[in-house]
Design an enzyme around this catalytic site. Structure first.
Site, PDB file in Angstrom:
ATOM      1  N   PRO A  47       0.823  -1.268   0.025  1.00 36.61           N
ATOM      2  CA  PRO A  47       0.154  -0.012   0.192  1.00 36.61           C
ATOM      3  C   PRO A  47       0.772   1.170  -0.039  1.00 36.61           C
ATOM      4  O   PRO A  47       0.479   2.311  -0.312  1.00 36.61           O
ATOM      5  CB  PRO A  47      -0.658  -0.132   1.243  1.00 36.61           C
ATOM      6  N   ASP A 205      57.833  -1.663 -17.101  1.00 35.97           N
ATOM      7  CA  ASP A 205      58.807  -0.713 -17.283  1.00 35.97           C
ATOM      8  C   ASP A 205      59.857  -0.606 -16.185  1.00 35.97           C
ATOM      9  O   ASP A 205      59.623  -0.986 -15.224  1.00 35.97           O
ATOM     10  CB  ASP A 205      57.944   0.718 -16.974  1.00 35.97           C
ATOM     11  N   LYS A 227      64.646  -2.704 -19.281  1.00 37.99           N
ATOM     12  CA  LYS A 227      66.189  -2.967 -19.359  1.00 37.99           C
ATOM     13  C   LYS A 227      66.355  -4.260 -20.090  1.00 37.99           C
ATOM     14  O   LYS A 227      65.371  -5.222 -19.868  1.00 37.99           O
ATOM     15  CB  LYS A 227      66.891  -2.743 -18.271  1.00 37.99           C
ATOM     16  N   ASP A 260      51.922   7.774 -13.712  1.00 37.50           N
ATOM     17  CA  ASP A 260      50.496   7.748 -14.174  1.00 37.50           C
ATOM     18  C   ASP A 260      50.785   7.574 -15.889  1.00 37.50           C
ATOM     19  O   ASP A 260      51.903   8.287 -16.468  1.00 37.50           O
ATOM     20  CB  ASP A 260      49.593   9.177 -14.172  1.00 37.50           C
ATOM     21  N   THR A 288      51.083   9.969  -9.796  1.00 34.52           N
ATOM     22  CA  THR A 288      52.185  10.587 -10.605  1.00 34.52           C
ATOM     23  C   THR A 288      53.364  10.893  -9.707  1.00 34.52           C
ATOM     24  O   THR A 288      53.112  11.520  -8.780  1.00 34.52           O
ATOM     25  CB  THR A 288      51.695  11.488 -11.698  1.00 34.52           C
ATOM     26  N   MET A 334      62.499  13.968 -15.357  1.00 35.49           N
ATOM     27  CA  MET A 334      63.650  13.526 -16.475  1.00 35.49           C
ATOM     28  C   MET A 334      64.509  14.976 -16.583  1.00 35.49           C
ATOM     29  O   MET A 334      65.172  15.272 -17.738  1.00 35.49           O
ATOM     30  CB  MET A 334      63.209  13.200 -17.841  1.00 35.49           C
TER      31      MET A 334
HETATM   32  N1  SAH Z   1      54.601   8.839 -15.889  1.00 34.51           N
HETATM   33  C1  SAH Z   1      55.313   8.997 -15.039  1.00 34.51           C
HETATM   34  C2  SAH Z   1      56.765   9.669 -15.494  1.00 34.51           C
HETATM   35  C3  SAH Z   1      57.614   9.351 -16.452  1.00 34.51           C
HETATM   36  S1  SAH Z   1      59.273  10.276 -16.878  1.00 34.51           S
HETATM   37  C4  SAH Z   1      54.736   9.636 -13.780  1.00 34.51           C
HETATM   38  O1  SAH Z   1      53.706   9.715 -13.954  1.00 34.51           O
HETATM   39  O2  SAH Z   1      55.423   9.669 -12.707  1.00 34.51           O
HETATM   40  C5  SAH Z   1      60.224   9.432 -16.038  1.00 34.51           C
HETATM   41  C6  SAH Z   1      60.421  10.446 -14.855  1.00 34.51           C
HETATM   42  O3  SAH Z   1      59.759  10.353 -13.803  1.00 34.51           O
HETATM   43  C7  SAH Z   1      62.012  10.099 -14.165  1.00 34.51           C
HETATM   44  O4  SAH Z   1      62.936  10.584 -15.091  1.00 34.51           O
HETATM   45  C8  SAH Z   1      61.829  11.193 -12.794  1.00 34.51           C
HETATM   46  O5  SAH Z   1      61.978  12.380 -13.112  1.00 34.51           O
HETATM   47  C9  SAH Z   1      60.290  10.605 -12.486  1.00 34.51           C
HETATM   48  N2  SAH Z   1      60.121   9.718 -11.600  1.00 34.51           N
HETATM   49  C10 SAH Z   1      59.445   8.402 -11.821  1.00 34.51           C
HETATM   50  N3  SAH Z   1      59.555   7.576 -10.661  1.00 34.51           N
HETATM   51  C11 SAH Z   1      60.380   8.288  -9.739  1.00 34.51           C
HETATM   52  C12 SAH Z   1      60.881   7.811  -8.396  1.00 34.51           C
HETATM   53  N4  SAH Z   1      60.436   6.819  -7.848  1.00 34.51           N
HETATM   54  N5  SAH Z   1      61.689   8.903  -7.946  1.00 34.51           N
HETATM   55  C13 SAH Z   1      61.957  10.129  -8.709  1.00 34.51           C
HETATM   56  N6  SAH Z   1      61.545  10.183  -9.699  1.00 34.51           N
HETATM   57  C14 SAH Z   1      60.947   9.456 -10.602  1.00 34.51           C
END
Ligand code: SAH
Length: 404
Positions: A47, A205, A227, A260, A288, A334
């Site tokens: 109801p 990676d 690597k 990321d 990231t 980088m």
């Molecule tokens: N897609 C990744 C970045 C890739 S470029 C992100 O979002 O984190 C790669 C760069 O990321 C490296 O040269 C360095 O500058 C940074 N990086 C990634 N992992 C890292 C870590 N554990 N410590 C310091 N720098 C890092």
């Protein structure tokens, strides 16, 4: 009979089939939602209905009907494949059960599971590119217990503890680009763990989390593109080919990346390469390094009164025109090999030479190290301390917050 003790779990296909629900309260609401999620047609006999039931009726006008009155006898169950009763009146629930029995229709009595011919288990589900996996728990009517066991299973499912791999041959493979965060397993998302528990092939990676990879079962093929014996990383076009080849063979492929996938990670290229071959791609965001690695050193990229915005750039590229004030934080990925040049250009573009700089190497890894300086001296300090990639460089007043 009673307590469903010898209960056999059975999966019902409710799609397009009628379920009759007696009662209009929140218990009915919760169950009607599940029936509708499974594609059922639902007739509610009551109801009155609570807000939740009313919303469901409104949201699914084509699959629901509301008989707006009390239980009027067995005819209310006409056409039902399954009956659910939760009228709040034990007498009426008993009549509904008896009517369902006479019609040989399974009946769930929400208030008296012991007297029911059917019950709804506590359930959890995970969706994967190979379809959903549902786990149901039945504890003879002990709802708290089944919910607790379900919650533990739920956790295991979503953290990749349960192996979700299919042994079936897939007609079409798939690729998931999974952001692994900056190297520590704790920063990989649950969705990432779920997909790693589903994949046959993991393409990994250099900067992706490694512990999680080392724990994969032996049956999972790990392709390390970070690597090779000659220490040269596999070129991007070859990585794209590997993803396409593996998925085309019918494999489920996780591409596990650092950070990321879409932040200086070439995830967009990988996705387009796969999609050009008709391969479905799921992209799972990751934490990231651009934001998280400074945080690991105690540096917030924005801070009230210190910095309102930040820019992330690759040290491999020309630094674009930026607001020169040190209240705008600059993050360089980088950026180690080009550090001297970047610092010089920033000062030339108007940044103060004493603007603070931090370099965080191997963020979140056991040997994380932080080096501080200013735009004027950071390149020399980095050289002296043999700073190496991977490292995140942060430029701006927020760096001072790290020192507390
Ligand atoms: N897609 C990744 C970045 C890739 S470029 C992100 O979002 O984190 C790669 C760069 O990321 C490296 O040269 C360095 O500058 C940074 N990086 C990634 N992992 C890292 C870590 N554990 N410590 C310091 N720098 C890092």
């Amino acid at each position: 009979m009673g307590h469903l003790s010898g209960a056999l779990p059975v999966v019902l296909d409710l799609g397009g089939r009628l379920v009759v629900a007696l009662g209009g309260g929140p218990v009915t609401g919760e169950r009607v939602r599940s029936f509708l999620d499974q594609g059922a047609l639902v007739r509610v006999v009551s109801p009155w209905v609570c807000e939740e039931v009313s919303e469901l009726l409104e949201a699914h006008p084509d699959r629901t009907t509301w008989v707006r009155r009390d239980w009027a006898g067995p005819a209310d169950l006409d056409g039902a494949w399954l009956v659910h009763t939760a009228t709040g009146d034990l007498e009426v629930d008993a009549q509904v059960r008896a009517a369902a029995d006479a019609l040989r229709v399974w009946c769930v009595d929400a208030t008296d599971i012991g007297a029911s011919t059917a019950s709804l288990p506590a359930a959890t589900r995970v969706t994967t590119p190979d379809g959903a996996v549902t786990v149901a728990v039945h504890a003879e009517g002990d709802d708290d217990r089944s919910a607790r066991v379900r919650d533990s299973i739920d956790l295991a499912l979503h953290t990749g503890t349960l192996d979700l791999r299919t042994a079936r041959r897939r007609e079409h493979g798939w690729v998931a680009l999974v952001g692994g965060g900056p190297g520590s397993d704790g920063l990989l998302t649950n969705r990432g763990h779920e997909l790693l528990a589903t994949a046959d092939v993991v393409v990994v990676d250099r900067l992706a989390p490694r512990t999680v990879v080392s724990r994969l079962p032996e049956s999972v093929r790990v392709i390390d593109v970070g690597k090779t014996p000659g220490h040269h990383p596999v070129p991007q076009h070859r990585i794209n080919e590997i993803l396409v080849e593996e998925a085309s063979r019918g494999h489920g492929v996780v591409r596990l990346k650092g950070g990321d996938p879409y932040v200086l990670g070439r995830g967009g290229e990988e996705r387009l390469a796969c999609e050009a071959h008709g391969i479905p791609v799921e992209v799972v965001p990751g934490v990231t390094s651009a934001v998280a690695v400074p945080a690991a050193a105690g540096i917030p990229l924005t801070h009230r009164g210190v910095a309102k915005a930040f820019t992330v750039v690759s040290g491999h590229e020309q630094i674009p025109a930026l607001p020169p004030g040190s209240d705008h934080t600059l993050v360089l990925l980088m950026g180690v090999s080009t550090l001297r040049d970047s610092a010089r250009r920033l000062v030339a573009a108007g940044r103060r030479a004493d603007c603070p700089v931090a370099i965080i190497e191997r963020g979140f890894l056991p040997d994380q190290r932080v080096t501080f300086g200013t735009l004027a001296d950071i390149a020399d300090t980095a050289l002296f301390r043999r700073v190496e990639s991977p490292a995140v460089v942060v430029v701006g007043d927020v760096v001072d917050l790290a020192k507390g």
